[in-house]
Design an enzyme around this catalytic site. Structure first.
Site, mmCIF file in Angstrom:
data_model
loop_
_atom_site.group_PDB
_atom_site.id
_atom_site.type_symbol
_atom_site.label_atom_id
_atom_site.label_comp_id
_atom_site.label_asym_id
_atom_site.label_seq_id
_atom_site.Cartn_x
_atom_site.Cartn_y
_atom_site.Cartn_z
ATOM 1 N N HIS A 223 -21.472 48.117 49.189
ATOM 2 C CA HIS A 223 -21.577 49.753 49.607
ATOM 3 C C HIS A 223 -21.424 50.040 51.206
ATOM 4 C CE1 HIS A 223 -21.499 54.028 48.701
ATOM 5 N NE2 HIS A 223 -22.316 54.021 49.759
ATOM 6 N N TYR A 227 -18.685 52.073 54.209
ATOM 7 C CA TYR A 227 -18.957 52.898 55.522
ATOM 8 C C TYR A 227 -18.250 52.332 56.853
ATOM 9 C CZ TYR A 227 -21.608 56.038 52.509
ATOM 10 O OH TYR A 227 -21.964 56.619 51.400
ATOM 11 N N HIS A 374 -12.119 58.262 42.411
ATOM 12 C CA HIS A 374 -13.042 58.531 43.492
ATOM 13 C C HIS A 374 -12.631 57.432 44.809
ATOM 14 C CE1 HIS A 374 -17.015 58.787 45.976
ATOM 15 N NE2 HIS A 374 -16.897 57.311 45.767
ATOM 16 N N PHE A 375 -12.643 56.384 44.518
ATOM 17 C CA PHE A 375 -12.187 55.488 45.851
ATOM 18 C C PHE A 375 -10.627 55.811 46.349
ATOM 19 C CE2 PHE A 375 -12.221 51.648 43.092
ATOM 20 C CZ PHE A 375 -11.065 51.041 42.969
ATOM 21 N N HIS A 376 -9.881 56.090 45.597
ATOM 22 C CA HIS A 376 -8.702 56.414 45.850
ATOM 23 C C HIS A 376 -8.576 57.703 46.645
ATOM 24 C CE1 HIS A 376 -7.336 53.180 43.471
ATOM 25 N NE2 HIS A 376 -6.093 53.145 44.523
ATOM 26 N N ARG A 439 -11.820 51.647 33.522
ATOM 27 C CA ARG A 439 -11.222 50.937 34.817
ATOM 28 C C ARG A 439 -10.930 49.230 34.651
ATOM 29 N NH1 ARG A 439 -15.579 50.136 39.627
ATOM 30 N NH2 ARG A 439 -13.937 49.483 40.421
ATOM 31 N N ARG A 440 -10.598 48.815 35.563
ATOM 32 C CA ARG A 440 -10.086 47.410 35.554
ATOM 33 C C ARG A 440 -9.723 46.832 34.282
ATOM 34 N NH1 ARG A 440 -16.108 47.340 36.673
ATOM 35 N NH2 ARG A 440 -16.420 47.038 38.755
HETATM 36 FE FE1 HAS Z 1 -18.039 55.920 46.998
HETATM 37 C C1 HAS Z 1 -18.196 53.727 44.133
HETATM 38 C C2 HAS Z 1 -21.327 57.147 45.875
HETATM 39 C C3 HAS Z 1 -18.424 57.830 49.611
HETATM 40 C C4 HAS Z 1 -15.704 54.128 48.246
HETATM 41 N N1 HAS Z 1 -17.236 54.329 46.179
HETATM 42 C C5 HAS Z 1 -17.109 53.711 44.937
HETATM 43 C C6 HAS Z 1 -16.148 52.565 45.146
HETATM 44 C C7 HAS Z 1 -15.663 52.414 46.337
HETATM 45 C C8 HAS Z 1 -16.180 53.783 46.932
HETATM 46 C C9 HAS Z 1 -14.342 51.690 46.768
HETATM 47 O O1 HAS Z 1 -23.426 56.383 43.756
HETATM 48 C C10 HAS Z 1 -16.114 51.767 43.884
HETATM 49 C C11 HAS Z 1 -16.464 50.192 43.798
HETATM 50 C C12 HAS Z 1 -16.081 49.411 42.800
HETATM 51 O O2 HAS Z 1 -15.318 48.584 43.010
HETATM 52 O O3 HAS Z 1 -16.943 49.188 41.690
HETATM 53 N N2 HAS Z 1 -19.533 57.135 47.399
HETATM 54 C C13 HAS Z 1 -20.715 57.531 46.948
HETATM 55 C C14 HAS Z 1 -21.352 58.641 47.738
HETATM 56 C C15 HAS Z 1 -20.540 58.970 48.881
HETATM 57 C C16 HAS Z 1 -19.403 57.974 48.697
HETATM 58 C C17 HAS Z 1 -22.665 59.431 47.536
HETATM 59 N N3 HAS Z 1 -17.385 56.032 48.604
HETATM 60 C C18 HAS Z 1 -17.530 56.826 49.503
HETATM 61 C C19 HAS Z 1 -16.714 56.486 50.737
HETATM 62 C C20 HAS Z 1 -15.946 55.405 50.381
HETATM 63 C C21 HAS Z 1 -16.136 55.269 49.109
HETATM 64 C C22 HAS Z 1 -16.636 57.269 51.982
HETATM 65 C C23 HAS Z 1 -14.770 54.618 50.974
HETATM 66 C C24 HAS Z 1 -14.225 54.913 51.950
HETATM 67 N N4 HAS Z 1 -19.310 55.703 45.155
HETATM 68 C C25 HAS Z 1 -20.574 56.121 45.085
HETATM 69 C C26 HAS Z 1 -21.240 55.632 43.924
HETATM 70 C C27 HAS Z 1 -20.415 54.606 43.236
HETATM 71 C C28 HAS Z 1 -19.463 54.488 44.294
HETATM 72 C C29 HAS Z 1 -22.509 55.852 43.117
HETATM 73 C C30 HAS Z 1 -20.416 53.604 41.828
HETATM 74 C C31 HAS Z 1 -19.904 54.360 40.734
HETATM 75 C C32 HAS Z 1 -20.056 53.511 39.514
HETATM 76 O O4 HAS Z 1 -20.356 53.901 38.585
HETATM 77 O O5 HAS Z 1 -19.643 52.151 39.506
HETATM 78 C C33 HAS Z 1 -20.885 59.781 50.072
HETATM 79 O O6 HAS Z 1 -20.964 58.925 51.183
HETATM 80 C C34 HAS Z 1 -19.991 60.749 50.208
HETATM 81 C C35 HAS Z 1 -20.473 61.676 51.013
HETATM 82 C C36 HAS Z 1 -19.414 62.732 51.660
HETATM 83 C C37 HAS Z 1 -19.462 64.127 51.823
HETATM 84 C C38 HAS Z 1 -18.411 64.660 52.036
HETATM 85 C C39 HAS Z 1 -18.348 65.268 53.680
HETATM 86 C C40 HAS Z 1 -17.090 66.129 53.784
HETATM 87 C C41 HAS Z 1 -16.615 65.868 55.013
HETATM 88 C C42 HAS Z 1 -15.193 66.744 55.362
HETATM 89 C C43 HAS Z 1 -15.324 67.821 56.094
HETATM 90 C C44 HAS Z 1 -13.796 68.550 56.266
HETATM 91 C C45 HAS Z 1 -13.538 69.235 57.084
HETATM 92 C C46 HAS Z 1 -12.157 69.860 57.075
HETATM 93 C C47 HAS Z 1 -14.097 69.235 58.485
HETATM 94 C C48 HAS Z 1 -20.753 65.069 51.331
HETATM 95 C C49 HAS Z 1 -16.928 65.176 56.108
HETATM 96 C C50 HAS Z 1 -12.412 71.313 56.528
HETATM 97 C C51 HAS Z 1 -11.306 72.287 56.835
HETATM 98 C C52 HAS Z 1 -10.994 73.383 56.042
HETATM 99 C C53 HAS Z 1 -10.085 74.509 56.255
HETATM 100 C C54 HAS Z 1 -11.777 73.580 54.785
#
Ligand code: HAS
Length: 549
Positions: A223, A227, A374-376, A439-440
């Site tokens: 995990h 980050y 999700h991860f793509h 998946r997988r």
């Molecule tokens: Fe995830 C599974 C939960 C973020 C990558 N994640 C994965 C896997 C990968 C991955 C590779 O809780 C699969 C692993 C495998 O092979 O099994 N993930 C989260 C949560 C977050 C999260 C809570 N993941 C990421 C990030 C990754 C990533 C970042 C890669 C870089 N993830 C999970 C969970 C699994 C999981 C479970 C397991 C699921 C399962 O069942 O196997 C959080 O960090 C997300 C927080 C993000 C936000 C978004 C904030 C938005 C921002 C953009 C602002 C936009 C602007 C532009 C300023 C709250 C900062 C706006 C302009 C306008 C005009 C509108």
């Protein structure tokens, strides 16, 4: 405040570029594997010469998830610390090269064993799938090489601190150091499972492996790994993007606080990948889910800071109304446009992460292709588009060239192609996942079961998206090759913005590593000690190795 060295020294540039070249070679090979996968899963294409789908899938995940990211990040960070804290010493640069060669030899070894069909264990190399020992050995070299580069980064930072007593470290250097601390602490988990469990088991020294312990150690690393990918993208958002648009960093202290919060909360949350695994009591899963929701906070802070940066800049240029500032942003500049599209995609991507982290909802999507979707969106869009956007100034800065208008236009097209391809591919992965598609796994109609037949249109859409994405890969490779070797010679800026309030006093207090590492270790101990003891005390006999390919 942080413009002490404006140009990265030529020798440091060479080191950073070496890492970045390997990253883009990994992108080319891993991207090709990705294209083949989506074609196979559409059910309309078969791999020639008996090549296994799982060999290709392992190549793809390893090269893009583990190699492209780690090499790009370390190359970028060496350039960043050289740019903001001064030229690297000969000794630091030497160790940077040692790290590079170890990582490259490790990668080559691992990829050799994957491609020769001896390690089709996917990028997570879950036991009881058992790879050839050479696969684990290669990964060990990759990780140890990255540690050496990490210690070289710390040495450079320590020298800066010594030479500037009482001053807060440059923001970009602080961020790179935080990311390497995170990396060092989390890779201890993967090193432990590989060296203590998987390597002796694959060598036949022990017969059985404790599967739950090995997966737990993997996710202790896995995990925070995500980050480790995300934080360099945030470095670009916080530090480079404001300069590119002509604005200021909204708050230096807020940026540092967000990074420290990532250090605290990204590690003690590995159980959210194991929510459906037996052998971990619901209480400890609950604790780690609460901590997972804590790690969302620094991303929300980042979203706030980015909106504030854009809006403050837009209003300074006379924008009015709620969203008038949007019109003032430099849409025609690929250095801004690519990371911005990455930010946009992070909104649904982050929402998906929050769904995954919610125990009940994870039961619907776990082990389905939703998670791949999700991860793509997260790593393969938000992070990767930001890396591409950064490469559009970083590579010419390091190679002493400039990006032409034609290349900038191509980079804008590349970004659009990527966004379209990913919307198709990742969007249909999310939908198919909700319908239960696993998946997988390679293509199968599961004996023509009606449920599996429902997935096929989505799988075809994935192949369409995958093909568009492959065109995106070719475009970015053309641009990077041009910027590295053929673009006109000249000076390109390494953009480092200034903070809106340079006098913020909190920044100096943020260099308190003993405290940050102490809190990090305490949180890890709280989240892992009891369940880990439980896993060992109540261990089942363990599993023999399986080679299912
Ligand atoms: Fe995830 C599974 C939960 C973020 C990558 N994640 C994965 C896997 C990968 C991955 C590779 O809780 C699969 C692993 C495998 O092979 O099994 N993930 C989260 C949560 C977050 C999260 C809570 N993941 C990421 C990030 C990754 C990533 C970042 C890669 C870089 N993830 C999970 C969970 C699994 C999981 C479970 C397991 C699921 C399962 O069942 O196997 C959080 O960090 C997300 C927080 C993000 C936000 C978004 C904030 C938005 C921002 C953009 C602002 C936009 C602007 C532009 C300023 C709250 C900062 C706006 C302009 C306008 C005009 C509108």
């Amino acid at each position: 405040m942080m413009n002490e060295t404006v140009k990265v020294d030529r020798r440091d540039a060479k080191l950073a570029l070496a890492y970045i070249y390997v990253a883009f070679i990994a992108l080319a090979l891993g991207g090709l594997a990705g294209l083949l996968q989506t074609l196979v899963r559409s059910g309309k294409f078969q791999l020639p010469a008996g090549i296994s789908y799982y060999t290709i899938l392992t190549t793809h995940g390893t090269l893009l998830g583990l190699v492209l990211t780690t090499f790009f990040i370390i190359g970028f960070q060496f350039a960043a610390i050289s740019r903001t804290s001064g030229t690297l010493s000969d000794r630091v640069r030497f160790w940077g090269w040692v790290g590079f060669w170890m990582m490259t030899v490790g990668t080559t070894t691992t990829v050799f064993f994957i491609l020769t069909g001896q390690a089709s264990v996917l990028y997570t190399f879950y036991a009881p799938l058992q790879a050839h020992p050479g696969f684990y050995l290669g990964l060990t070299l990759l990780v140890v090489g990255s540690w050496i580069s990490g210690f070289a980064t710390f040495a450079h930072y320590a020298r800066w601190k010594k030479e500037h007593p009482g001053k807060a470290s440059p923001l970009l250097t602080f961020m790179a150091v935080t990311n390497m601390v995170l990396w060092l602490v989390c890779t201890l988990g993967v090193a432990a499972t590989v060296l203590i469990q998987l390597l002796p088991w694959s060598l036949g020294i022990v017969d059985r492996v404790n599967v739950l312990v090995s997966r737990t150690l993997f996710w202790y690393f896995g995990h925070p790994l995500v980050y480790f990918w995300l934080l360099p993208a945030y470095m670009v958002w916080y530090v480079a993007i404001p300069k590119i648009i002509g604005g200021k960093i909204f708050s230096d202290s807020l940026a540092r606080l967000a990074f420290i919060l990532f250090l605290f909360f990204s590690i003690p949350v590995g159980f959210h990948h194991q929510l459906l695994e037996p052998g971990i009591t619901p209480f400890w899963k609950y604790v780690q889910v609460v901590l997972t929701f804590m790690v969302v906070i620094p991303s929300l802070m980042t979203a706030f800071a980015m909106f504030a940066t854009f809006e403050a800049y837009g209003r300074s240029k006379g924008a009015t109304g709620l969203f008038g500032w949007l019109r003032k942003l430099p849409w025609g500049d690929a250095r801004f446009f690519a990371p911005f599209v990455g930010m946009l995609f992070f909104i649904p991507a982050g929402a998906g992460g929050i769904i995954n982290a919610s125990h009940q909802m994870d039961q619907v999507v776990h082990n389905t292709i939703w998670v791949t979707g999700h991860f793509h969106l997260t790593v393969a869009t938000t992070v990767v588009l930001t890396f591409f956007g950064a490469a559009y100034w970083l590579v010419p800065h390091l190679s002493g060239r400039v990006m032409t208008k034609a290349m900038n236009r191509l980079a804008i097209i590349q970004t659009v192609v990527w966004a379209v391809g990913m919307s198709f591919m990742s969007g249909s992965m999310h939908f198919a996942g909700l319908l239960g598609a696993p998946r997988r796994s390679a293509f199968s109609t599961y004996g023509n079961s009606p449920q599996a037949l429902e997935w096929i249109p989505y799988q075809i859409a994935q192949a369409v998206g995958g093909t568009i994405l492959f065109i995106g890969i070719i475009l970015v490779l053309v641009i990077i090759t041009n910027l590295a070797f053929f673009a006109p010679k000249g000076e390109t800026e390494f953009p480092v913005a200034e903070a809106a309030e340079p006098q913020e006093r909190a920044a100096l207090a943020m260099d308190n590593w003993k405290l940050w590492i102490g809190i990090t270790v305490a949180l890890i101990l709280v989240a892992y000690t009891v369940p880990f003891i439980d896993m060992i005390q109540n261990a089942p006999p363990g599993s023999k190795g399986y080679k299912l390919w």
